[in-house]
Scaffold this motif. Structure first.
Motif, PDB file in Angstrom:
ATOM      1  N   ILE A   1      -3.252  -5.821   5.275  1.00 16.38           N
ATOM      2  CA  ILE A   1      -2.691  -6.659   4.222  1.00 16.38           C
ATOM      3  C   ILE A   1      -3.835  -7.391   3.519  1.00 16.38           C
ATOM      4  N   GLY A   2      -3.923  -7.241   2.209  1.00  8.37           N
ATOM      5  CA  GLY A   2      -4.940  -7.930   1.426  1.00  8.37           C
ATOM      6  C   GLY A   2      -4.314  -9.043   0.604  1.00  8.37           C
ATOM      7  N   SER A   3      -5.128  -9.974   0.160  1.00 10.02           N
ATOM      8  CA  SER A   3      -4.633 -11.099  -0.628  1.00 10.02           C
ATOM      9  C   SER A   3      -5.508 -11.262  -1.874  1.00 10.02           C
ATOM     10  N   VAL A   4      -4.854 -11.694  -2.949  1.00  8.99           N
ATOM     11  CA  VAL A   4      -5.541 -11.968  -4.214  1.00  8.99           C
ATOM     12  C   VAL A   4      -5.147 -13.377  -4.652  1.00  8.99           C
TER      13      VAL A   4
ATOM     14  N   ALA B   1       3.617  -1.597  -7.650  1.00  6.77           N
ATOM     15  CA  ALA B   1       4.369  -0.352  -7.492  1.00  6.77           C
ATOM     16  C   ALA B   1       3.701   0.800  -8.231  1.00  6.77           C
ATOM     17  N   ALA B   2       3.002   0.493  -9.321  1.00  6.43           N
ATOM     18  CA  ALA B   2       2.343   1.540 -10.100  1.00  6.43           C
ATOM     19  C   ALA B   2       1.013   1.981  -9.492  1.00  6.43           C
ATOM     20  N   SER B   3       0.521   1.247  -8.498  1.00  2.49           N
ATOM     21  CA  SER B   3      -0.765   1.587  -7.894  1.00  2.49           C
ATOM     22  C   SER B   3      -0.600   2.657  -6.821  1.00  2.49           C
ATOM     23  N   GLU B   4      -1.475   3.626  -6.837  1.00  2.00           N
ATOM     24  CA  GLU B   4      -1.428   4.694  -5.835  1.00  2.00           C
ATOM     25  C   GLU B   4      -1.966   4.235  -4.477  1.00  2.00           C
ATOM     26  N   ASN B   5      -2.593   3.070  -4.431  1.00  2.00           N
ATOM     27  CA  ASN B   5      -3.136   2.554  -3.177  1.00  2.00           C
ATOM     28  C   ASN B   5      -2.128   1.742  -2.367  1.00  2.00           C
ATOM     29  N   TRP B   6      -0.974   1.447  -2.934  1.00  2.00           N
ATOM     30  CA  TRP B   6       0.029   0.646  -2.223  1.00  2.00           C
ATOM     31  C   TRP B   6       0.861   1.542  -1.321  1.00  2.00           C
TER      32      TRP B   6
ATOM     33  N   GLY C   1       3.775   0.678  -0.072  1.00  2.00           N
ATOM     34  CA  GLY C   1       5.191   0.378  -0.222  1.00  2.00           C
ATOM     35  C   GLY C   1       5.738  -0.596   0.794  1.00  2.00           C
ATOM     36  N   GLN C   2       4.906  -1.324   1.525  1.00  3.35           N
ATOM     37  CA  GLN C   2       5.399  -2.210   2.587  1.00  3.35           C
ATOM     38  C   GLN C   2       5.416  -3.688   2.177  1.00  3.35           C
ATOM     39  N   VAL C   3       4.298  -4.233   1.722  1.00  6.11           N
ATOM     40  CA  VAL C   3       4.205  -5.672   1.486  1.00  6.11           C
ATOM     41  C   VAL C   3       3.759  -5.937   0.066  1.00  6.11           C
ATOM     42  N   ALA C   4       4.558  -6.766  -0.656  1.00  3.34           N
ATOM     43  CA  ALA C   4       4.186  -7.238  -1.994  1.00  3.34           C
ATOM     44  C   ALA C   4       4.866  -8.599  -2.177  1.00  3.34           C
ATOM     45  N   VAL C   5       4.128  -9.678  -1.926  1.00  2.00           N
ATOM     46  CA  VAL C   5       4.715 -11.010  -1.907  1.00  2.00           C
ATOM     47  C   VAL C   5       3.884 -11.919  -2.806  1.00  2.00           C
TER      48      VAL C   5
END
Length: 247
Positions: A209-212, A234-239, A241-245
């Motif tokens: 899990i990374g943070s920005v 969602a448009a990134s190929e590196n995601w 599909g688990q965590v986006a908060v």
């Protein structure tokens, strides 16, 4: 395959040489002192040959086994698990065989045998002194076996050690090499990972899990920003599909 063939040829050549020497030696009719020295030398060579053969066999079997696991894939948890066990147990087995081989060679000398008998007679005090002197080495060797079995760390695990973020690059016999994000190398004793707390970010999976951090105005519409952030992720190929908060 070429390395395996080369090692096999060397072992075969050395074995044939020792066997030929054993066969030819009685025919030479040498004097007893010289003949005794040559027999002793051949016995030492034979012991070293056996030990070397076992070590080479351990390394070859470990390399062949390790080739079955690829840690370059995305989900490499199983590969890292078995590769860590193979490498750590391989080094422990090589050290054990080397110590046993050297001990057998030394015991072929009469002076060492007499000294060993005296040392065995005073095994209590000698064992205590030897144990205290070899404590760091023994602690790291035992820690290596514990790590191979329990696996608190694995090769290419993402860890935080002594406040440094990095990846486990190598698990040696007595130390671990941590590859820090800025390409520095942190060398840590094996016993550290048994005795002290540390962070392992890939203990259960290869996902991280990374943070920005954004600095924005207080009047920012948070909900609209959250929706836009999810669209970008969602448009990134590196995601995965688990965590986006958004917090």
């Amino acid at each position: 395959a070429s390395a395996i063939l080369q090692r096999t040829r060397r072992l075969t050549a050395l074995g044939i040489a020792v066997l030929a020497a054993v066969i030819v030696l009685p025919v030479l009719h040498l004097g007893e002192p010289l003949l005794g020295y040559l027999r002793h030398a051949l016995a030492i060579l034979f012991i070293l040959l056996v030990g070397w053969t076992i070590i080479v066999s351990i390394n070859l079997l470990s390399d062949l086994r390790a080739r079955r696991y690829d840690i370059s894939v995305a989900d490499n948890l199983t590969a890292r698990k078995f590769l860590t066990q193979i490498r750590v147990l391989q080094r422990a087995a090589v050290i054990f065989v080397a110590i046993v081989t050297l001990s057998v060679v030394l015991m072929t000398f009469e002076s060492v045998q007499r000294y060993g008998a005296g040392l065995f007679a005073s095994a209590g005090l000698a064992g205590l002194v030897l144990g205290l002197a070899a404590r760091p080495v023994l602690a790291n060797l035992i820690a290596g076996i514990q790590i191979a079995i329990t696996q608190p760390i694995r090769i290419e695990d993402a860890v935080v050690v002594e406040g440094e973020w990095g990846w486990i690059e190598e698990i040696a016999t007595t130390y671990v090499v941590v590859r820090i994000w800025d390409w520095r190398r942190l060398i840590v004793p094996l016993s550290y990972f048994i005795e002290k707390p540390f962070q392992n970010w890939t203990r259960e999976s290869a996902s991280i899990i990374g943070s920005v951090l954004w600095h924005v105005d207080y009047r920012l519409p948070v909900e609209a920003f959250r929706q836009k952030m999810k669209e970008l992720v969602a448009a990134s190929e590196n995601w995965d599909g688990q965590v986006a908060v958004l917090e």
